[in-house]
Design a protein around this motif. Structure first.
Motif, PDB file in Angstrom:
ATOM      1  N   LEU A  52       0.911  -1.006   0.157  1.00 15.52           N
ATOM      2  CA  LEU A  52      -0.006  -0.036   0.025  1.00 15.52           C
ATOM      3  C   LEU A  52       1.066   0.827   0.228  1.00 15.52           C
ATOM      4  O   LEU A  52       0.431   2.174   0.254  1.00 15.52           O
ATOM      5  N   GLU A  53       1.862   1.019  -0.456  1.00 25.20           N
ATOM      6  CA  GLU A  53       3.392   1.956  -0.496  1.00 25.20           C
ATOM      7  C   GLU A  53       2.579   3.194  -1.271  1.00 25.20           C
ATOM      8  O   GLU A  53       2.874   4.703  -0.304  1.00 25.20           O
ATOM      9  N   ALA A  54       1.672   3.658  -2.558  1.00 30.54           N
ATOM     10  CA  ALA A  54       1.690   4.234  -3.019  1.00 30.54           C
ATOM     11  C   ALA A  54       0.858   5.209  -2.378  1.00 30.54           C
ATOM     12  O   ALA A  54       0.159   6.303  -3.180  1.00 30.54           O
ATOM     13  N   SER A  55      -0.163   5.142  -0.944  1.00 27.12           N
ATOM     14  CA  SER A  55      -0.441   5.473  -0.480  1.00 27.12           C
ATOM     15  C   SER A  55      -0.629   6.323   0.462  1.00 27.12           C
ATOM     16  O   SER A  55      -0.622   7.598   0.899  1.00 27.12           O
ATOM     17  N   GLU A  56       1.007   6.532   0.647  1.00 26.07           N
ATOM     18  CA  GLU A  56       2.288   7.219   2.304  1.00 26.07           C
ATOM     19  C   GLU A  56       2.268   8.651   1.160  1.00 26.07           C
ATOM     20  O   GLU A  56       2.603   9.109   0.572  1.00 26.07           O
ATOM     21  N   ARG A  57       2.139   9.536   2.671  1.00 24.20           N
ATOM     22  CA  ARG A  57       2.575  10.733   2.049  1.00 24.20           C
ATOM     23  C   ARG A  57       3.702  11.343   2.668  1.00 24.20           C
ATOM     24  O   ARG A  57       4.110  12.867   2.230  1.00 24.20           O
ATOM     25  N   GLN A  58       4.090  10.837   4.212  1.00 21.80           N
ATOM     26  CA  GLN A  58       5.275  11.352   5.281  1.00 21.80           C
ATOM     27  C   GLN A  58       5.893  10.196   5.656  1.00 21.80           C
ATOM     28  O   GLN A  58       4.714   9.319   5.951  1.00 21.80           O
ATOM     29  N   ARG A  59       6.945  10.249   5.798  1.00 15.02           N
ATOM     30  CA  ARG A  59       7.713   9.491   6.979  1.00 15.02           C
ATOM     31  C   ARG A  59       8.332  10.309   7.719  1.00 15.02           C
ATOM     32  O   ARG A  59       8.712  10.978   7.354  1.00 15.02           O
ATOM     33  N   PHE A  60       8.575   9.625   8.841  1.00 14.31           N
ATOM     34  CA  PHE A  60       8.696  10.197  10.128  1.00 14.31           C
ATOM     35  C   PHE A  60      10.556   8.719  10.806  1.00 14.31           C
ATOM     36  O   PHE A  60       9.452   7.467  11.285  1.00 14.31           O
ATOM     37  N   ASP A  61      11.220   9.241  11.289  1.00 10.55           N
ATOM     38  CA  ASP A  61      12.162   8.588  11.473  1.00 10.55           C
ATOM     39  C   ASP A  61      12.186   8.879  13.076  1.00 10.55           C
ATOM     40  O   ASP A  61      13.246   8.261  14.302  1.00 10.55           O
ATOM     41  N   GLU A  62      11.342   9.887  13.570  1.00 10.24           N
ATOM     42  CA  GLU A  62      11.523  10.131  15.008  1.00 10.24           C
ATOM     43  C   GLU A  62      10.073  11.306  15.374  1.00 10.24           C
ATOM     44  O   GLU A  62       8.806  10.947  14.683  1.00 10.24           O
ATOM     45  N   LEU A  63       9.796  10.827  17.140  1.00  4.52           N
ATOM     46  CA  LEU A  63       8.611  11.484  17.486  1.00  4.52           C
ATOM     47  C   LEU A  63       9.354  11.852  18.612  1.00  4.52           C
ATOM     48  O   LEU A  63      10.146  12.377  18.686  1.00  4.52           O
ATOM     49  N   VAL A  64       8.572  13.667  18.424  1.00  5.33           N
ATOM     50  CA  VAL A  64       8.467  14.678  19.006  1.00  5.33           C
ATOM     51  C   VAL A  64       7.672  15.106  20.113  1.00  5.33           C
ATOM     52  O   VAL A  64       6.347  14.917  20.085  1.00  5.33           O
ATOM     53  N   ILE A  65       8.045  14.714  21.726  1.00  2.00           N
ATOM     54  CA  ILE A  65       6.927  15.078  22.966  1.00  2.00           C
ATOM     55  C   ILE A  65       6.994  15.933  23.592  1.00  2.00           C
ATOM     56  O   ILE A  65       8.076  16.521  24.052  1.00  2.00           O
ATOM     57  N   HIS A  66       6.499  16.746  23.053  1.00  2.00           N
ATOM     58  CA  HIS A  66       6.377  18.076  24.087  1.00  2.00           C
ATOM     59  C   HIS A  66       5.331  17.734  25.875  1.00  2.00           C
ATOM     60  O   HIS A  66       4.240  17.037  25.281  1.00  2.00           O
ATOM     61  N   THR A  67       5.945  18.625  26.784  1.00  4.61           N
ATOM     62  CA  THR A  67       5.292  18.641  27.672  1.00  4.61           C
ATOM     63  C   THR A  67       5.767  20.108  28.572  1.00  4.61           C
ATOM     64  O   THR A  67       5.764  20.504  27.741  1.00  4.61           O
ATOM     65  N   PRO A  68       4.614  20.318  29.104  1.00  4.75           N
ATOM     66  CA  PRO A  68       4.782  22.304  29.380  1.00  4.75           C
ATOM     67  C   PRO A  68       6.334  22.406  30.304  1.00  4.75           C
ATOM     68  O   PRO A  68       6.216  23.729  29.937  1.00  4.75           O
ATOM     69  N   HIS A  69       7.324  21.129  30.822  1.00  3.36           N
ATOM     70  CA  HIS A  69       8.361  21.467  31.291  1.00  3.36           C
ATOM     71  C   HIS A  69       9.473  21.180  30.438  1.00  3.36           C
ATOM     72  O   HIS A  69      10.563  21.764  30.163  1.00  3.36           O
ATOM     73  N   GLY A  70       8.979  21.010  29.005  1.00  2.00           N
ATOM     74  CA  GLY A  70      10.037  20.657  27.608  1.00  2.00           C
ATOM     75  C   GLY A  70       9.370  19.622  27.148  1.00  2.00           C
ATOM     76  O   GLY A  70       8.520  19.382  26.821  1.00  2.00           O
ATOM     77  N   THR A  71      10.618  19.216  25.933  1.00  2.00           N
ATOM     78  CA  THR A  71       9.973  18.238  24.839  1.00  2.00           C
ATOM     79  C   THR A  71      11.809  17.747  24.586  1.00  2.00           C
ATOM     80  O   THR A  71      13.166  17.955  24.677  1.00  2.00           O
ATOM     81  N   SER A  72      11.265  16.402  24.546  1.00  2.00           N
ATOM     82  CA  SER A  72      12.289  15.118  23.704  1.00  2.00           C
ATOM     83  C   SER A  72      11.267  14.902  22.818  1.00  2.00           C
ATOM     84  O   SER A  72      10.821  14.989  21.949  1.00  2.00           O
ATOM     85  N   THR A  73      13.201  13.941  21.886  1.00  5.35           N
ATOM     86  CA  THR A  73      13.058  13.855  20.879  1.00  5.35           C
ATOM     87  C   THR A  73      13.370  12.200  21.065  1.00  5.35           C
ATOM     88  O   THR A  73      14.654  12.187  21.296  1.00  5.35           O
ATOM     89  N   TYR A  74      11.932  11.393  20.246  1.00 10.42           N
ATOM     90  CA  TYR A  74      12.828   9.796  20.672  1.00 10.42           C
ATOM     91  C   TYR A  74      12.979   9.777  18.621  1.00 10.42           C
ATOM     92  O   TYR A  74      12.167   9.263  17.880  1.00 10.42           O
TER      93      TYR A  74
END
Ligand SMILES: Cc1cc2nc3c(=O)[nH]c(=O)nc-3n(C[C@H](O)[C@H](O)[C@H](O)COP(=O)(O)OP(=O)(O)OC[C@H]3O[C@@H](n4cnc5c(N)ncnc54)[C@H](O)[C@@H]3O)c2cc1C
Length: 391
Positions: free
Chosen positions: A79-101
């Motif tokens: 089903l790759e033809a339906s892909e729109r964007q790919r991500f190798d990281e997840l960015v998590i925001h909390t009120p006291h800081g941001t982390s990148t996984y």
């Protein structure tokens, strides 16, 4: 990234005179033509069975999610033809800081109509638009299940409810929000581009749950999900969109199950959200709808091939779904725990958990709940095949 093939259904949902009566009996009746229903239908392709799929809308007409999925699932299903964007990281925001996984496996957003079209291209079933009202009384004792639609009563020995959380073909157990274990989610789809897949764990947006922004090439899917069904997410979805400087347009929302339900009931097979197959904590329900859809399709196919009875298929599919119960329970525990973490501890905790080895371990186990390799696995052994192997 792959270009999106702009595909829209060839016709809008049938109205008036076009809605001719729809009656009679089929080998298999699949109610619901989204992820779960289409996956079951695709598994039955080539079986020679007379399979009818019905949905109140045309295939792909109404998007039902933010359409984020592990990339590998798109690949294994072609089903790759339906892909729109790919991500190798997840960015998590909390009120006291941001982390990148850094993710050990990538995540993709896809185009809903295009993915549905590709799934449907692999089916050889018939499709009709019809609104399912519920079960009709069986006029005779042939064991067939009769389904009442706005176009007539259709019967089949093998009926699948892939209609979403309402589980319309069940007996009606009073499962209604806000009392039922359902989360609620709402998102807007403004035009625009973004680089990162982002999550907000912030009580400003939701006391128990999270906000998200999933870029999808030329649009963003910005939303808020609340584990507590009593918390209304409209205002805070709009707040998140306006904090990000984005338009509040093209709303899409629904209830999201976070507890497994019986996978079979009264002779009917339930799959996807109708069986509570959406994962607690992350509200990821597409991959699991596809995964359990494959499992169910294999069992139904074995019935059509004469390898097992409906009762065998029912027992085996229910057992398969139940085998996942403890994993869903663990996810639900985590869902209940996260909102209890004091906000000031959240940022250090999120940072601590972003250690590469820990992320790899946790995300590996998470993907393993519904692994992409399952799509490759050989068809489930039927009682007949088991007997052949044993003799
Ligand atoms: C805002 C939001 C964002 C989400 N984002 C994600 C995400 O990014 N990734 C992810 O994995 N999960 C996500 N989810 C969860 C995901 O959408 C569901 O778990 C998934 O859609 C379940 O698939 P399904 O095929 O079981 O049901 P659905 O996709 O809900 O499909 C049900 C089908 O049944 C049809 N239907 C319903 N009632 C009737 C009727 N009476 N008669 C005829 N047809 C009927 C509908 O038209 C629909 O086609 C999100 C959910 C929400 C609410």
């Amino acid at each position: 990234m792959s270009a999106t093939l702009a595909w829209m259904p060839s016709r809008a949902t049938k109205r008036g005179d076009e809605r001719t009566p729809l009656e009679g009996s089929r080998d298999v009746l699949i109610c619901g033509a989204s992820f779960a229903g289409l996956m079951v239908a695709r598994e039955l392709a080539g079986s020679g069975a007379d399979v009818l799929v019905v949905d109140r809308y045309e295939i792909g007409e109404r998007q039902t999610s933010a359409c984020g999925i592990p990339t590998e699932w798109l690949r294994v299903l072609g089903l790759e033809a339906s892909e729109r964007q790919r991500f190798d990281e997840l960015v998590i925001h909390t009120p006291h800081g941001t982390s990148t996984y850094p993710l050990p496996w990538s995540f993709s957003t896809f185009d809903y109509p295009e993915l549905c079209r590709l799934l449907w291209a692999g089916c050889d079933a018939e499709f009709e638009t019809a609104k399912v009202n519920g079960r009709a009384r069986s006029p005779n004792g042939d064991g067939a299940i009769h389904v009442d639609t706005d176009r007539g009563v259709i019967s089949s020995q093998l009926v699948v409810d892939a209609l979403g959380w309402r589980r319309i073909l069940a007996n009606g157990d009073g499962y209604q929000p806000p009392e039922a274990p359902l989360s609620r989610g709402l998102e807007v789809h403004p035009g625009g581009a973004g680089e990162a897949m982002e999550i907000w764990i912030d009580r400003r947006y939701v006391p128990a749950g999270y906000g998200w922004s999933f870029p999808a090439d030329d649009e963003l899917r910005i939303g808020v999900g609340s584990f507590d069904p009593r918390f209304h997410v409209r205002d805070t979805t709009e707040l998140l969109a306006s904090d990000l400087g984005r338009d509040r347009v093209r709303y899409q929302g629904n209830w999201i199950p976070h507890k497994l339900r019986a996978a079979t009931e009264g002779g009917v097979f339930f799959v996807g959200d109708s069986a509570g197959h959406c994962l607690p904590l992350t509200a990821e329900g597409i991959r699991t709808a596809l995964y359990f859809g494959i499992a169910l399709g294999r069992e139904l196919r074995a019935v059509l091939d004469g390898g097992q009875s409906r009762a065998d298929a029912s027992a085996r599919y229910a057992g398969f779904s139940d085998d996942h119960r403890w994993k869903f329970r663990w996810m639900l525990r985590a869902q209940r725990l996260v909102p209890r973490v004091p906000p000031r501890l959240l940022a250090p905790l999120v940072r601590l958990l972003s250690a590469r080895r820990l992320v790899k371990w946790a995300f590996g186990h998470y993907l393993g709940i519904a692994p992409p390799e399952f799509a490759h696995a050989p068809p489930a052994a039927t009682p007949q095949r088991m007997a052949e192997v044993a003799s």
